[in-house]
Design an enzyme around this catalytic site. Structure first.
Site, short mmCIF file in Angstrom:
data_model
loop_
_atom_site.label_atom_id
_atom_site.label_comp_id
_atom_site.label_asym_id
_atom_site.label_seq_id
_atom_site.Cartn_x
_atom_site.Cartn_y
_atom_site.Cartn_z
N HIS A 45 -12.14 5.83 1.97
CA HIS A 45 -12.21 7.18 2.53
C HIS A 45 -12.12 8.24 1.45
O HIS A 45 -11.53 8.01 0.39
CB HIS A 45 -11.06 7.37 3.52
CG HIS A 45 -9.72 6.93 2.96
ND1 HIS A 45 -8.85 7.77 2.35
CD2 HIS A 45 -9.13 5.69 2.91
CE1 HIS A 45 -7.77 7.10 1.95
NE2 HIS A 45 -7.92 5.81 2.27
N ASP B 94 -3.76 6.96 -3.67
CA ASP B 94 -3.69 5.94 -2.63
C ASP B 94 -4.17 4.64 -3.26
O ASP B 94 -5.33 4.52 -3.67
CB ASP B 94 -4.61 6.36 -1.47
CG ASP B 94 -4.59 5.40 -0.30
OD1 ASP B 94 -3.89 4.37 -0.37
OD2 ASP B 94 -5.29 5.69 0.70
N ASP C 201 0.87 -1.18 0.00
CA ASP C 201 0.00 0.00 0.00
C ASP C 201 0.90 1.22 0.00
O ASP C 201 1.54 1.53 1.00
CB ASP C 201 -0.89 -0.05 1.26
CG ASP C 201 -1.99 1.00 1.24
OD1 ASP C 201 -1.96 1.89 0.38
OD2 ASP C 201 -2.90 0.91 2.09
N HIS D 194 -7.32 11.06 4.90
CA HIS D 194 -8.66 10.63 5.34
C HIS D 194 -9.49 11.88 5.59
O HIS D 194 -9.57 12.40 6.68
CB HIS D 194 -8.57 9.76 6.60
CG HIS D 194 -7.88 8.45 6.34
ND1 HIS D 194 -7.27 7.72 7.32
CD2 HIS D 194 -7.70 7.75 5.19
CE1 HIS D 194 -6.74 6.62 6.79
NE2 HIS D 194 -6.98 6.61 5.50
N GLU E 45 -6.95 -1.69 -3.53
CA GLU E 45 -7.39 -0.30 -3.37
C GLU E 45 -7.10 0.51 -4.62
O GLU E 45 -6.05 0.37 -5.24
CB GLU E 45 -6.63 0.33 -2.18
CG GLU E 45 -6.91 1.82 -1.97
CD GLU E 45 -6.23 2.37 -0.71
OE1 GLU E 45 -5.20 1.80 -0.30
OE2 GLU E 45 -6.77 3.34 -0.14
N GLU F 52 -11.13 0.98 -0.98
CA GLU F 52 -10.26 -0.13 -0.58
C GLU F 52 -11.07 -1.13 0.21
O GLU F 52 -11.94 -0.76 1.00
CB GLU F 52 -9.07 0.35 0.23
CG GLU F 52 -9.38 1.14 1.49
CD GLU F 52 -8.11 1.66 2.17
OE1 GLU F 52 -7.14 0.88 2.28
OE2 GLU F 52 -8.10 2.83 2.58
CO LIG Z 1 -6.41 4.23 1.68
#
Ligand SMILES: [Co+2]
Length: 464
Positions: free
Chosen positions: A317, A248, A237, A325, A445, A350
């Protein structure tokens, strides 16, 4: 990056926002375990080229292929008639930027140099559902979309860096690799390809490489000797950013094919979340659809069958500049909030699937930290803490960082000062999040953008 749910029923919840305990911070746990007609035409050309170019580099993933083709057929007819009204000469524009140079292996050429035209590849576009489909042909919405072209182009550069770096990581993430070496190569590649420059462009957060029952927020600290094993399930990640616009995006590496059904479950769950997302869609409806798909899968390990569970206290998010976030959570189980997604928002979609409890708690040594986005100036008495905060402000601002990122800046013996900053509420620690020992968690994600007309899966690649 994983986002733990804050409000959980009594049950051993994740104490998000609670004061940092000594244990959490300092524990030395045993490693890990424009408006012109021309612009309109250009757009149409892009759409058309995308439809017709069977050999374009932006093909859907194999499992998406059939569906995508079907959708595109419908769109094509509509757009064709629009183009005809226009004079139908929308063929001119270079719709799909093609790299002018081939990336090296390992990657060393900045993405900007690969696309000297300065236009970066678009992600995968998906239409909104029924009641929002009108947006695609609305002149007002299309005009709005043109206004954001330059910002989106830079975000796409960050996404292209992610795709190229992960390509390389997928080659080196083999059994026997030392995770700290893998992370450092990944991070150096991001810095080079994105032309890292202070807070203007660079790495967006620590490289997660959580193993097995560790779901998220683990990266090696200095001296860690963890090596990847054939039977490990590793979530990679990592994030890139340009001007604080964060990409992300995460995937799972497992060399033993026994985990394939687990990975398939999570990949399908994430793609379900992406398909469900859209302007005016309720977050709780996305969570319910994700869970439905995730939990329709099972995986057999050592002769035992496990239903794949959605990890109920992890979620996607919203993302805003320098704020990973940003406030809205995208649940991966039913029963979430009825808040709706809105036009112009970025989301990280995700999902995490587990053979364990489907619930994570904090454990192990902390590596991830982030300045509290909402905290203003806090007077600090201790000079060492003040000095460390200056380093954090200058290098990360409100982006997440890890201990290794402080090490490479030359910071030494900073753990006490870091604890002071956490105790003062200026910085928050993000400990590893773990499910039951012996269980396995997988993650996929993507970052998506809700354009005025359609959604764009910015990070889609031919890998996932
Ligand atoms: Co994330």
């Amino acid at each position: 990056m994983g986002n733990p749910v804050v409000e959980q029923p009594a049950e051993a919840g994740v104490p998000d926002g609670t004061p940092v305990s000594e244990e959490v911070l300092a524990s030395d746990a045993e490693g890990q375990n424009g408006a012109s007609n021309g612009a309109v035409k250009e757009e149409q050309a892009a759409v058309e080229a995308g439809e017709e170019g069977s050999d374009s580099e932006e093909e859907a993933t194999p499992e998406d292929g059939a569906k995508k083709k079907k959708k595109k057929k419908k769109k094509k007819n509509k757009k064709k008639s629009a183009a005809a009204e226009d004079g139908g000469d929308g063929a001119a524009a270079e719709a799909k930027p093609v790299p002018q140079l081939e990336q090296t292996s390992p990657p060393t050429i900045p993405v900007r140099q690969l696309f000297p035209g300065g236009v970066y590849p678009e992600g995968e576009f998906q239409s909104y559902k029924d009641d929002q489909r009108w947006r695609e042909t609305s002149e007002e919405k299309r005009q709005l979309e043109r206004l954001e072209r330059d910002v989106l182009n830079e975000v796409r550069r960050a996404a292209e860096v992610h795709r190229q770096v992960r390509r390389h990581v997928q080659r080196i993430a083999v059994p026997g690799v030392k995770l700290i070496d893998m992370c450092e190569q990944l991070e150096e590649s991001v810095r080079t390809l994105i032309e890292a420059d202070g807070l203007k462009a660079g790495i967006a957060f620590p490289t997660g490489c959580s193993l097995n029952h560790v779901a998220a927020h683990w990266t090696p600290n200095a001296g860690d000797k963890t090596v990847l094993g054939y039977d490990d399930v590793m979530k990679i990640d990592f994030g890139t950013h340009v001007d604080g616009r964060i990409i992300d995006c995460a995937f799972t590496v497992a060399h033993n094919p026994r985990y394939d059904p687990l990975l398939t479950a999570v990949k399908e769950a994430t793609d379900t979340g992406i398909r469900a997302a859209g302007v005016d869609v309720r977050l709780c409806d996305i969570g319910a659809q994700i869970q439905e798909v995730m939990e329709s899968h099972e995986v057999e390990l050592d002769g035992k069958t496990f239903q794949v569970k959605s990890v109920r206290n992890l979620n996607g998010h919203s993302i805003s500049p320098y704020h990973i976030h940003a406030g809205k959570s995208v649940p991966i189980v039913k029963g979430g909030e009825a808040t709706r997604m809105e036009e112009g928002e970025f989301f990280a979609i995700e999902t995490f699937g587990s053979t364990g409890k489907g619930y994570v708690r904090e454990d192990l040594e902390v590596s991830h930290y982030m300045k509290n986005f909402d905290v203003g100036h806090v007077p600090l008495r201790l000079p060492r803490a003040r000095q460390l905060l200056a380093t954090i402000d200058r290098n990360f601002s409100t982006l997440a960082f890890c201990r290794r990122y402080l090490d490479r800046l030359g910071e030494q013996k900073y753990l006490m000062a870091l604890k002071n900053l956490c105790d003062a509420g200026v910085v928050d620690p993000y400990p590893p999040l773990v499910d039951a020992k012996g269980s396995y968690v997988a993650q996929y994600e993507h970052t998506i953008y809700l354009h005025p007309t359609r959604k764009e899966v910015l990070t889609r690649g031919d890998d996932y």
